[in-house]
Structures are given as C-alpha cells and as structure tokens.
Enzyme design. Sequence first.
Site, PDB file in Angstrom:
ATOM      1  N   SER A 279       8.158   8.454 -25.872  1.00 17.52           N
ATOM      2  CA  SER A 279       8.488   7.089 -25.484  1.00 17.52           C
ATOM      3  C   SER A 279       9.843   7.073 -24.788  1.00 17.52           C
ATOM      4  CB  SER A 279       8.539   6.172 -26.718  1.00 17.52           C
ATOM      5  OG  SER A 279       8.851   4.846 -26.334  1.00 17.52           O
TER       6      SER A 279
ATOM      7  N   GLU B 246       4.324  -2.353 -29.341  1.00 17.86           N
ATOM      8  CA  GLU B 246       4.906  -2.721 -28.044  1.00 17.86           C
ATOM      9  C   GLU B 246       4.137  -3.884 -27.413  1.00 17.86           C
ATOM     10  OE1 GLU B 246       4.221  -0.331 -24.154  1.00 17.86           O
ATOM     11  OE2 GLU B 246       5.835   0.657 -25.253  1.00 17.86           O
TER      12      GLU B 246
ATOM     13  N   HIS C 200       2.844   2.924 -32.141  1.00 18.69           N
ATOM     14  CA  HIS C 200       4.057   2.495 -31.425  1.00 18.69           C
ATOM     15  C   HIS C 200       3.694   1.612 -30.233  1.00 18.69           C
ATOM     16  CE1 HIS C 200       6.646   3.150 -27.887  1.00 18.69           C
ATOM     17  NE2 HIS C 200       7.674   3.272 -28.710  1.00 18.69           N
ATOM     18  N   ASN C 201       2.706   2.048 -29.444  1.00 20.94           N
ATOM     19  CA  ASN C 201       2.337   1.286 -28.258  1.00 20.94           C
ATOM     20  C   ASN C 201       1.620  -0.016 -28.619  1.00 20.94           C
ATOM     21  OD1 ASN C 201       3.404   3.476 -26.952  1.00 20.94           O
ATOM     22  ND2 ASN C 201       1.721   3.699 -25.519  1.00 20.94           N
TER      23      ASN C 201
ATOM     24  N   MET D 279       7.099  10.372 -15.503  1.00 21.55           N
ATOM     25  CA  MET D 279       7.691  10.884 -16.743  1.00 21.55           C
ATOM     26  C   MET D 279       8.024  12.370 -16.621  1.00 21.55           C
ATOM     27  SD  MET D 279       7.886   8.612 -19.388  1.00 21.55           S
ATOM     28  CE  MET D 279       7.449   9.379 -20.951  1.00 21.55           C
TER      29      MET D 279
ATOM     30  N   LYS E  66       2.263   7.585 -31.854  1.00 23.50           N
ATOM     31  CA  LYS E  66       2.550   6.974 -30.557  1.00 23.50           C
ATOM     32  C   LYS E  66       1.573   5.841 -30.257  1.00 23.50           C
ATOM     33  CE  LYS E  66       4.638   6.676 -26.524  1.00 23.50           C
ATOM     34  NZ  LYS E  66       3.728   6.178 -25.533  1.00 23.50           N
TER      35      LYS E  66
ATOM     36  N   LEU F 226       4.257  16.450 -12.874  1.00 23.09           N
ATOM     37  CA  LEU F 226       5.614  16.066 -12.485  1.00 23.09           C
ATOM     38  C   LEU F 226       5.612  14.667 -11.869  1.00 23.09           C
ATOM     39  CD1 LEU F 226       6.655  19.511 -10.974  1.00 23.09           C
ATOM     40  CD2 LEU F 226       7.234  18.611 -13.232  1.00 23.09           C
TER      41      LEU F 226
ATOM     42  N   ASN G  80      -0.386  10.561 -23.288  1.00 20.69           N
ATOM     43  CA  ASN G  80      -0.876   9.530 -24.215  1.00 20.69           C
ATOM     44  C   ASN G  80      -2.334   9.784 -24.588  1.00 20.69           C
ATOM     45  OD1 ASN G  80       1.380   7.937 -24.737  1.00 20.69           O
ATOM     46  ND2 ASN G  80       1.097   6.725 -22.889  1.00 20.69           N
TER      47      ASN G  80
ATOM     48  N   GLY H 165       9.856   5.839 -21.128  1.00 18.29           N
ATOM     49  CA  GLY H 165       9.568   5.387 -19.779  1.00 18.29           C
ATOM     50  C   GLY H 165      10.497   6.007 -18.749  1.00 18.29           C
TER      51      GLY H 165
END
Length: 316
Positions: free
Chosen positions: A112, A173, A169-170, A11, A166, A8, A86, A114
């Site tokens: 994704s 980025e 994707h990063n 994210m 992912k 927790l 990740n 944030g």
Amino acid sequence: MQLGLIGLGKMGANMRTRIERGGHKVVGYDPRPEVSDVASMADMVAALDAPRAVWIMVPSGEPTQQCVAELAGLLEPGDVVVDGGNSRYTDDEPHAKTLGDKGIGYLDCGVSGGVWGLENGYGLMVGGSDADVERLMPIFDALRPPGERADGFVHAGPVGAGHYAKMVHNGIEYGLMHAYGEGYALLNAEPLIVDVEGTMQAWTQGTVIRSWLLDLLVRALQEDPGLTEISDYTPDSGEGRWTVEEAIRHAVPANVISAALFARFASREKGGSPALKAVSALRNQFGGHAMQNTAGKNVGETGTPLQNPSNTAPPN
C-alpha cells in the site's frame, strides 16, 4: 542484495527506485523496452546471482499466473518469488505449490502507498515462511516507511495471509473514501456552507477525522473546485468485492464496506453524484487511477508521485 523485479508500471518503477536508494541492486523486466533493464524474463534471471529473489508487480489474475508459470521453469531450487500485486489470496496456495514443486520459495505481499510510496514508503503485509520472510527483510526494510518496522510491516501469517490482509485494507479504504465523499456532498448541498473546500481543509489538522485521504480530497478540490471536470463514474479493481464475499463467508457484518461497493456500482448508471465524484478524485490522487471526464473519457492517469500536502504518512 539483488532483486529481480517484473513489472515497471506506476508502482513497480517507483519501488525499483526506492529499493535502489536503499543500496540494493534491482534488475527490472517489463515488456516495454524503454523502461526495462533487460530484454526478457530469462535475461533477468541470468543477471541475478543464485540464490535469487524475484518480485512480481503485475496485474492480478492471468498476468500473474503467467509470470509464476514462467519463473517456475527459469528459477532453481533455493530461489524465492514474491507476488506484490493485488492478487486474490486464493491464488497464493496454487502459486506456492507450482513453485514449491521445483524447490522455489513463495511469499505474497500486499503493498500500500500508491504513487506516493516512492518518497513516503510502502505499507507491507506479507504471507509465507519465516525463513523466506527473513531472507527478504532487507528489501522489505528498504520499501517500508522509516521508523519502527511494526508501523509499516507485518508478517501476517502463512502463504495467503499477506494478500488477505491487503484485501481487507482495500475494503476499509472503500468505506473511508465514501464517507468523505458523502460528507463533501452534504456540505455542497447546504446553502449555509459558503466555503466547502475551506471547511474540509479545516478538518485536516487536530480533528478526529483528519487523515491522508482527507488531505488528498482537499487537494483535489483545490485543483478542481466543485469537481466539475470529472464524472462520478467510479470503477472498482476487485478487492472490495472480495472483501464483501469474505464477510459473507465468515458471517461478519460489513455494512459500510458493502454500501461503498454498491455505491460504485450505482455510479455507473445514469445520473450524477457529488459523493462519487469525490471518491473518483481520491482514487486518482492516491493511486494515479484514471478518472472519467464529463464526456466519458479517461483522464488524469499518472505514474508520477506527488508532494504530500501535509507530510502525513500514507495509511498502511
């Protein structure tokens, strides 16, 4: 639907809230008792009705591996586990086998969005079986952005596909952020440009390079003109390295992503770079990642979502 959620942090806490807003029950577990709903992972499992669904949202590597191993001993056949962190995609098959030997399903999900995902929704990339994906679809629908499902969710393939997507994707980025950083540095170096922040803000609507990341860079410049309060020291969390390694393995030229990764390495050497200051500021803006100030101390880490300056959706 019920969901157990492990982790927790920045994210995970926001994801719990968004899932609950979607009408589902979340039982969250975190080692910090002040944020946890239960005292232990065993208590979390006991609070869920079978067949259970449990989502892991902890750092990749050993923390995730420990969670998977413990869940393998707590869950029952017919339950399913989602790794939403990740993790490197090569970890997914071993995790799936550990759980599968006990009759427990496994999905890997790249997430994704944030610290903005609570309000805007999260882009989701999932790997695993059709049956397990369909079973978790109410949770995926609660997390993703509003609108067409295909604009914020993909079942990318079998186990491993979600984290692979992912990872790429990063890597992208990295390249995008560094391009904006280099543009900022060039504007900053030219005496003809007397309003660097205003120039970049003028790009945020109507131009072919407008994006949510550009909005965030303008916001960072408004908060700290000239980015004078932060160092250009820019960490990397691993995904860019993995993307470059995959590019080498597949013999795919990845010039921009590789250069952006190596630039982060260079930022940790002596000297200063306006471009890397911009990249560091962007990491803080979209993900709440800590920056370093000019004294070398971490600053600016946050788990609090911010208002999107232009109401544009985050990249998926």
